[in-house]
Design an enzyme around this catalytic site. Structure first.
Site: not given
Ligand code: ADP
Ligand code: MG
Ligand code: ZN
Length: 199
Positions: A32, A34, A36, A105, A107
């Site tokens: 989903s 956030f 990571g 990204e 998708q």
């Molecule tokens: P993604 O690419 O999956 O959207 P990112 O790798 O850019 O995620 O970011 C992950 C980081 O976002 C985590 O390490 C944390 O610092 C931050 N973060 C902010 N909100 C959340 C959340 N609800 N759950 C987990 N991490 C979060």
């Molecule tokens: Mg991302």
């Protein structure tokens, strides 16, 4: 890139000593918002750079949240990237000597991105893609599902549910738009678990 020699008749290849000698492969990092994914993609690509491998990174031109020439994670890690509008553009931009290709990204891309990843891996490259596995309704993204299907390695990450603090696998859209792709971060989405997600 160690492409293995073409074999004749009933010749069998010698078993590779290491993955890196086996030719190319695909790694998918999904989950989903956030969860990571971008962080993990950047971490893997950085290790390749430390290993002095030739790396190229792509994101979609639609993803203008932070910068056009970098992919940036929600905790501000970043790595240079090239923005492309069509999956096939990646094939044209990948240099012959590139060993590792990262795509964030995934998708956002057209369906041809699956064939692009397969072609790059078939040529002996390591392909690492990151992307959302489900849209804002909790429906799987076809492109990500197909890549998960053909990848050698799949890593599925969970985020933290912003309501209950539990492990979250869905992206809750905070606005009421019905567009499938609505680019945004914490301003437009939050991570939710199955129980706290609202359709
Ligand atoms: P993604 O690419 O999956 O959207 P990112 O790798 O850019 O995620 O970011 C992950 C980081 O976002 C985590 O390490 C944390 O610092 C931050 N973060 C902010 N909100 C959340 C959340 N609800 N759950 C987990 N991490 C979060
Ligand atoms: Mg991302
Ligand atoms: Zn929850």
């Amino acid at each position: 890139m160690a492409a293995r020699a073409r074999l004749k008749g009933n010749q069998r290849p010698a078993a590779p000593l290491h993955w890196a000698q086996a030719g190319g492969w695909i790694e998918a990092v999904v989950g989903s918002m956030f969860s990571g994914k971008t962080q993990e993609l950047i971490r893997r690509l950085r290790l390749c750079t430390i290993a002095r491998q030739k790396v190229q990174v792509f994101n979609h031109a639609l993803d203008v949240r932070y910068a056009k020439d970098h992919i940036v994670s929600h905790d501000s890690a970043k790595i240079p990237s090239q923005a492309v509008a069509k999956a096939k553009d990646i094939l044209e931009l990948v240099a012959p000597e590139t060993q590792v290709v990262g795509i964030d990204e995934v998708q956002f891309f057209d369906e041809a991105v699956v064939e692009v990843c397969e072609a790059l891996a078939d040529e002996g490259r390591r392909v690492i893609v990151a992307g959302l596995d489900q849209d804002y309704r909790g429906v799987p993204f076809p492109v990500t599902s197909r890549i998960m299907g053909v990848a050698e390695f799949v890593t599925k990450n969970l985020a933290v549910c912003s309501v209950c603090g539990g492990p979250a696998n869905r992206s809750q859209r905070l606005s009421s738009t019905k567009k499938l792709i609505e680019v945004g971060a914490a301003d437009k989405y939050e991570a939710r678990c199955r129980a706290c997600f609202r359709r």
